[in-house]
Each structure stands twice: as structure tokens, then as C-alpha cells.
Design a protein around this motif. Sequence first.
Motif, PDB file in Angstrom:
ATOM      1  N   LEU A   1      -7.232   5.872  15.336  1.00 40.55           N
ATOM      2  CA  LEU A   1      -8.162   6.953  15.631  1.00 40.55           C
ATOM      3  C   LEU A   1      -7.451   8.288  15.838  1.00 40.55           C
ATOM      4  O   LEU A   1      -8.096   9.323  15.908  1.00 40.55           O
ATOM      5  CB  LEU A   1      -8.991   6.617  16.881  1.00 40.55           C
ATOM      6  N   GLU A   2      -6.121   8.255  15.936  1.00 35.22           N
ATOM      7  CA  GLU A   2      -5.373   9.498  16.067  1.00 35.22           C
ATOM      8  C   GLU A   2      -5.328  10.206  14.720  1.00 35.22           C
ATOM      9  O   GLU A   2      -5.419   9.579  13.674  1.00 35.22           O
ATOM     10  CB  GLU A   2      -3.953   9.228  16.557  1.00 35.22           C
ATOM     11  N   GLN A   3      -5.117  11.487  14.778  1.00 34.38           N
ATOM     12  CA  GLN A   3      -5.150  12.283  13.555  1.00 34.38           C
ATOM     13  C   GLN A   3      -3.983  11.950  12.632  1.00 34.38           C
ATOM     14  O   GLN A   3      -4.144  11.857  11.428  1.00 34.38           O
ATOM     15  CB  GLN A   3      -5.141  13.757  13.923  1.00 34.38           C
ATOM     16  N   ASN A   4      -2.797  11.768  13.152  1.00 31.92           N
ATOM     17  CA  ASN A   4      -1.619  11.532  12.324  1.00 31.92           C
ATOM     18  C   ASN A   4      -1.124  10.091  12.475  1.00 31.92           C
ATOM     19  O   ASN A   4       0.045   9.858  12.761  1.00 31.92           O
ATOM     20  CB  ASN A   4      -0.496  12.509  12.700  1.00 31.92           C
ATOM     21  N   PHE A   5      -1.987   9.130  12.284  1.00 36.44           N
ATOM     22  CA  PHE A   5      -1.572   7.742  12.420  1.00 36.44           C
ATOM     23  C   PHE A   5      -0.933   7.246  11.131  1.00 36.44           C
ATOM     24  O   PHE A   5      -1.182   7.760  10.048  1.00 36.44           O
ATOM     25  CB  PHE A   5      -2.735   6.836  12.832  1.00 36.44           C
ATOM     26  N   THR A   6      -0.070   6.231  11.274  1.00 30.81           N
ATOM     27  CA  THR A   6       0.601   5.634  10.130  1.00 30.81           C
ATOM     28  C   THR A   6      -0.289   4.547   9.547  1.00 30.81           C
ATOM     29  O   THR A   6      -0.813   3.713  10.289  1.00 30.81           O
ATOM     30  CB  THR A   6       1.939   5.002  10.571  1.00 30.81           C
ATOM     31  N   GLU A   7      -0.456   4.551   8.253  1.00 28.55           N
ATOM     32  CA  GLU A   7      -1.226   3.500   7.584  1.00 28.55           C
ATOM     33  C   GLU A   7      -0.489   2.170   7.729  1.00 28.55           C
ATOM     34  O   GLU A   7       0.742   2.142   7.723  1.00 28.55           O
ATOM     35  CB  GLU A   7      -1.395   3.827   6.099  1.00 28.55           C
ATOM     36  N   LEU A   8      -1.227   1.083   7.845  1.00 27.27           N
ATOM     37  CA  LEU A   8      -0.604  -0.231   7.961  1.00 27.27           C
ATOM     38  C   LEU A   8       0.329  -0.515   6.791  1.00 27.27           C
ATOM     39  O   LEU A   8       1.411  -1.069   6.960  1.00 27.27           O
ATOM     40  CB  LEU A   8      -1.667  -1.327   8.046  1.00 27.27           C
ATOM     41  N   GLU A   9      -0.089  -0.124   5.590  1.00 28.77           N
ATOM     42  CA  GLU A   9       0.695  -0.398   4.390  1.00 28.77           C
ATOM     43  C   GLU A   9       2.044   0.322   4.388  1.00 28.77           C
ATOM     44  O   GLU A   9       2.944  -0.046   3.647  1.00 28.77           O
ATOM     45  CB  GLU A   9      -0.090  -0.016   3.127  1.00 28.77           C
ATOM     46  N   GLU A  10       2.184   1.341   5.225  1.00 32.73           N
ATOM     47  CA  GLU A  10       3.425   2.108   5.285  1.00 32.73           C
ATOM     48  C   GLU A  10       4.381   1.608   6.365  1.00 32.73           C
ATOM     49  O   GLU A  10       5.511   2.077   6.450  1.00 32.73           O
ATOM     50  CB  GLU A  10       3.109   3.587   5.532  1.00 32.73           C
ATOM     51  N   MET A  11       3.940   0.681   7.186  1.00 28.55           N
ATOM     52  CA  MET A  11       4.781   0.194   8.274  1.00 28.55           C
ATOM     53  C   MET A  11       5.845  -0.756   7.739  1.00 28.55           C
ATOM     54  O   MET A  11       5.600  -1.512   6.793  1.00 28.55           O
ATOM     55  CB  MET A  11       3.920  -0.510   9.320  1.00 28.55           C
ATOM     56  N   PRO A  12       7.043  -0.721   8.341  1.00 27.24           N
ATOM     57  CA  PRO A  12       8.152  -1.550   7.850  1.00 27.24           C
ATOM     58  C   PRO A  12       7.832  -3.048   7.813  1.00 27.24           C
ATOM     59  O   PRO A  12       8.203  -3.732   6.857  1.00 27.24           O
ATOM     60  CB  PRO A  12       9.282  -1.265   8.842  1.00 27.24           C
ATOM     61  N   TRP A  13       7.133  -3.561   8.815  1.00 28.58           N
ATOM     62  CA  TRP A  13       6.827  -4.994   8.832  1.00 28.58           C
ATOM     63  C   TRP A  13       5.900  -5.355   7.674  1.00 28.58           C
ATOM     64  O   TRP A  13       6.031  -6.421   7.078  1.00 28.58           O
ATOM     65  CB  TRP A  13       6.229  -5.426  10.171  1.00 28.58           C
ATOM     66  N   PHE A  14       4.966  -4.469   7.336  1.00 33.05           N
ATOM     67  CA  PHE A  14       4.039  -4.735   6.242  1.00 33.05           C
ATOM     68  C   PHE A  14       4.786  -4.791   4.920  1.00 33.05           C
ATOM     69  O   PHE A  14       4.576  -5.682   4.105  1.00 33.05           O
ATOM     70  CB  PHE A  14       2.950  -3.656   6.207  1.00 33.05           C
ATOM     71  N   ARG A  15       5.685  -3.832   4.739  1.00 38.46           N
ATOM     72  CA  ARG A  15       6.464  -3.802   3.497  1.00 38.46           C
ATOM     73  C   ARG A  15       7.361  -5.022   3.376  1.00 38.46           C
ATOM     74  O   ARG A  15       7.540  -5.564   2.285  1.00 38.46           O
ATOM     75  CB  ARG A  15       7.278  -2.522   3.425  1.00 38.46           C
ATOM     76  N   ALA A  16       7.954  -5.457   4.495  1.00 39.63           N
ATOM     77  CA  ALA A  16       8.818  -6.639   4.469  1.00 39.63           C
ATOM     78  C   ALA A  16       8.020  -7.872   4.056  1.00 39.63           C
ATOM     79  O   ALA A  16       8.475  -8.671   3.230  1.00 39.63           O
ATOM     80  CB  ALA A  16       9.460  -6.854   5.840  1.00 39.63           C
ATOM     81  N   ILE A  17       6.832  -8.027   4.597  1.00 40.26           N
ATOM     82  CA  ILE A  17       5.982  -9.174   4.246  1.00 40.26           C
ATOM     83  C   ILE A  17       5.541  -9.075   2.793  1.00 40.26           C
ATOM     84  O   ILE A  17       5.509 -10.072   2.067  1.00 40.26           O
ATOM     85  CB  ILE A  17       4.769  -9.265   5.200  1.00 40.26           C
ATOM     86  N   GLU A  18       5.233  -7.867   2.363  1.00 43.15           N
ATOM     87  CA  GLU A  18       4.822  -7.657   0.979  1.00 43.15           C
ATOM     88  C   GLU A  18       5.953  -8.029   0.017  1.00 43.15           C
ATOM     89  O   GLU A  18       5.735  -8.718  -0.982  1.00 43.15           O
ATOM     90  CB  GLU A  18       4.417  -6.196   0.804  1.00 43.15           C
ATOM     91  N   GLU A  19       7.173  -7.604   0.318  1.00 40.33           N
ATOM     92  CA  GLU A  19       8.327  -7.941  -0.522  1.00 40.33           C
ATOM     93  C   GLU A  19       8.568  -9.447  -0.536  1.00 40.33           C
ATOM     94  O   GLU A  19       8.867 -10.027  -1.579  1.00 40.33           O
ATOM     95  CB  GLU A  19       9.581  -7.223  -0.013  1.00 40.33           C
ATOM     96  N   PHE A  20       8.435 -10.077   0.628  1.00 38.74           N
ATOM     97  CA  PHE A  20       8.612 -11.526   0.722  1.00 38.74           C
ATOM     98  C   PHE A  20       7.562 -12.239  -0.128  1.00 38.74           C
ATOM     99  O   PHE A  20       7.868 -13.171  -0.861  1.00 38.74           O
ATOM    100  CB  PHE A  20       8.527 -11.979   2.178  1.00 38.74           C
TER     101      PHE A  20
END
Length: 143
Positions: free
Chosen positions: A114-133
Amino acid sequence: ENSSEFIPKCRACRQQAREHSGQGDHHEGLSSDEELTPTEVGEFQKSKDNVLEDSRKIFEDVHADFCDIRKILLKFQEWKEKFPDSYCDAYISFCLPKLLNPLIRVQLISWNPLEQNFTELEEMPWFRAIEEFSDAENVSESK
């Protein structure tokens, strides 16, 4: 006193207070029944800061290989490549969500969509690691 009777009274009290204070810029329907006082906002922020500080200490006594999602997934990838039968027999694909859940939750403690400058889930390091796996797992299964 019935709580449903209490809500309109509070609303009416706030409306009267606005009229007496001369606040003419209020638009009906834009206020909340749960407006916080500055004291409550300060207490909430202090409590939030305490939770965030405590969350930083959760894994301080854990070896780095076991609190980094990317490193954990690399271990599982190695296992799958070296011993595929054992990996499949252990139903690792069913275990990984439960294993990674606490690590991801700690990283999401401060996340607020709900914050104005929040990070998208898809951009978080853990998400990318799972995606690569997952991509690596799909490639090895297609072989």
C-alpha cells in the motif's frame, strides 16, 4: 451500549467538532471510522520499528548457507543433478514451500504493497531465486 449505535455517535461527534473548528475542506465519505491520533500513530511506528529490529536478529546465529534462499536452492539443485532418484523419492518439490516459508516471511515483514514506492514481489531476490530454480528444474526435467 450497542457498538452499532456507537459508530454513528462517533461520526456525529467528529462532524460537530469539524463544524465548530471551522474545517471547511472535509469531504463526506473520505474519512475513516478508525482515524488515528498522532499518539496512536507514534505508538504504531514505535511498535513497527521494534518488530523490524527483532526480525533482523532472527537468523543472526544461523550459518549463511542456511538462511540464504539462493544457496539453499543451489544445494537442492545439486542433489537433484547428482541423485535424481533420491531427490524424487524424498518429494522435495512438496517440501520446498514449507522449508522456504519462514525465510520468505522474514523478508516480507517490512513489505507494504500500500506504500507508494513498494517493491513488486517479482523483483524481490527470493522470488527471482525461486524462479531460476523452477526454470532450472523444468530444463532438467525436459532432458
